[in-house]
Design a protein around this motif. Sequence first.
Motif, PDB file in Angstrom:
ATOM      1  N   HIS A  12       4.716  -8.438  32.396  1.00 36.53           N
ATOM      2  CA  HIS A  12       5.226  -9.670  31.800  1.00 36.53           C
ATOM      3  C   HIS A  12       6.755  -9.731  31.807  1.00 36.53           C
ATOM      4  N   GLY A  13       7.336 -10.590  30.952  1.00 37.09           N
ATOM      5  CA  GLY A  13       8.783 -10.725  30.811  1.00 37.09           C
ATOM      6  C   GLY A  13       9.117 -10.803  29.333  1.00 37.09           C
ATOM      7  N   THR A  16       7.743 -14.084  27.820  1.00 37.65           N
ATOM      8  CA  THR A  16       6.413 -14.557  28.194  1.00 37.65           C
ATOM      9  C   THR A  16       5.670 -15.004  26.936  1.00 37.65           C
ATOM     10  N   ARG A  19       3.064 -13.025  24.144  1.00 35.33           N
ATOM     11  CA  ARG A  19       2.986 -11.569  24.334  1.00 35.33           C
ATOM     12  C   ARG A  19       3.933 -10.875  23.361  1.00 35.33           C
ATOM     13  N   TRP A  33       6.883  -7.061  26.498  1.00 32.27           N
ATOM     14  CA  TRP A  33       7.712  -6.545  27.592  1.00 32.27           C
ATOM     15  C   TRP A  33       8.679  -5.493  27.075  1.00 32.27           C
ATOM     16  N   ASP A  59       9.478  -4.886  38.453  1.00 40.83           N
ATOM     17  CA  ASP A  59       9.661  -6.057  37.601  1.00 40.83           C
ATOM     18  C   ASP A  59      11.153  -6.346  37.475  1.00 40.83           C
ATOM     19  N   GLU A  65      13.295 -12.534  33.650  1.00 32.36           N
ATOM     20  CA  GLU A  65      12.328 -13.240  34.498  1.00 32.36           C
ATOM     21  C   GLU A  65      11.000 -12.510  34.489  1.00 32.36           C
ATOM     22  N   ASP A  66       9.920 -13.264  34.318  1.00 32.80           N
ATOM     23  CA  ASP A  66       8.579 -12.706  34.460  1.00 32.80           C
ATOM     24  C   ASP A  66       8.230 -12.777  35.949  1.00 32.80           C
TER      25      ASP A  66
END
Length: 302
Positions: A12-13, A16, A19, A33, A59, A65-66
């Motif tokens: 993820h980021g 996100t 999350r 993240w 990543d 950034e995701d």
Amino acid sequence: MGIFKLALDAGHGMDTQGRRIPGTLDPEEHREWWLNDRVCRYIAQAAAEYEGFQVFRVDDVSGLEDVPMEERCRRANSWGADLYYSAHHNAGVGGGTGGGVVAYSLNEGTRGAMWRDELYGAIVGETGLVGNRASPKATANFYVLRNTAMPAVLMEHGFMDSAADVPVILSEEYAKGVGRAVADCIARRQGLEKLPEGQLPGQRRMSDEEIQAIAETAAREIAVSIARESARAATEEALGPHYTRLGDVTRPGYRRILDKLVNLGYLRGREGTGEDLILDMSETGVRTLVILGRTLEGAGLL
């Protein structure tokens, strides 16, 4: 001495949606993240103690950034990784006490399943966070498991909505333990040796391939940041944050990297010290510094 390439993926980021740890269990609502990134950084730190152990983050190491899963897999495949490790933290117990570590591979009877079982055993052996789900070692058709050209595992390092797991997964010692367990497990199976005594982690000479990979990652992330900012209208840009002093930067993810750069003498400002260090920088400038700092940190150089 052989080389082993580990592709690390912090799922993820930073932003996100959804999350994060619920506020009822963590008033700061730490993002998933952030947890995933911390685990990856400790894995990279522990791996740097071994000869021939190379690590590459697929990543966005700044979390801004995701990165799409397709791009993460492409980066790992292009680099020629020997193992893909996707770091996550789970949810689904609704504030209960169930949870623990859960490990996934694409299929049983594969090298991916072997790594899944070995790494699960190493992590729970080091941390004690045993998975109490019906199948703590399972298979799943996750995108990153089926679209990588090398064995791949997706590890859920505890449950973000478990009253029992949250205090554990928030602790620094747990993340360090996971990092040690993963790196030591891989090094042991691959026969990698520790660096000579007195040679500190991060002091080894990086290969040309590693340097190139880090440079390409930094260039991509800086390009994304610059393109995003350039797309803003002039009036919107004028209304964006401007940081006169270091003390004006309050975002925790930014401050952690900036403080490291200041403490190591890489960021000196125009004048002043401490919170009064004069930056006189735009959001773009600060973000670029953070991206570069996170890239160096992911490589064990910060």
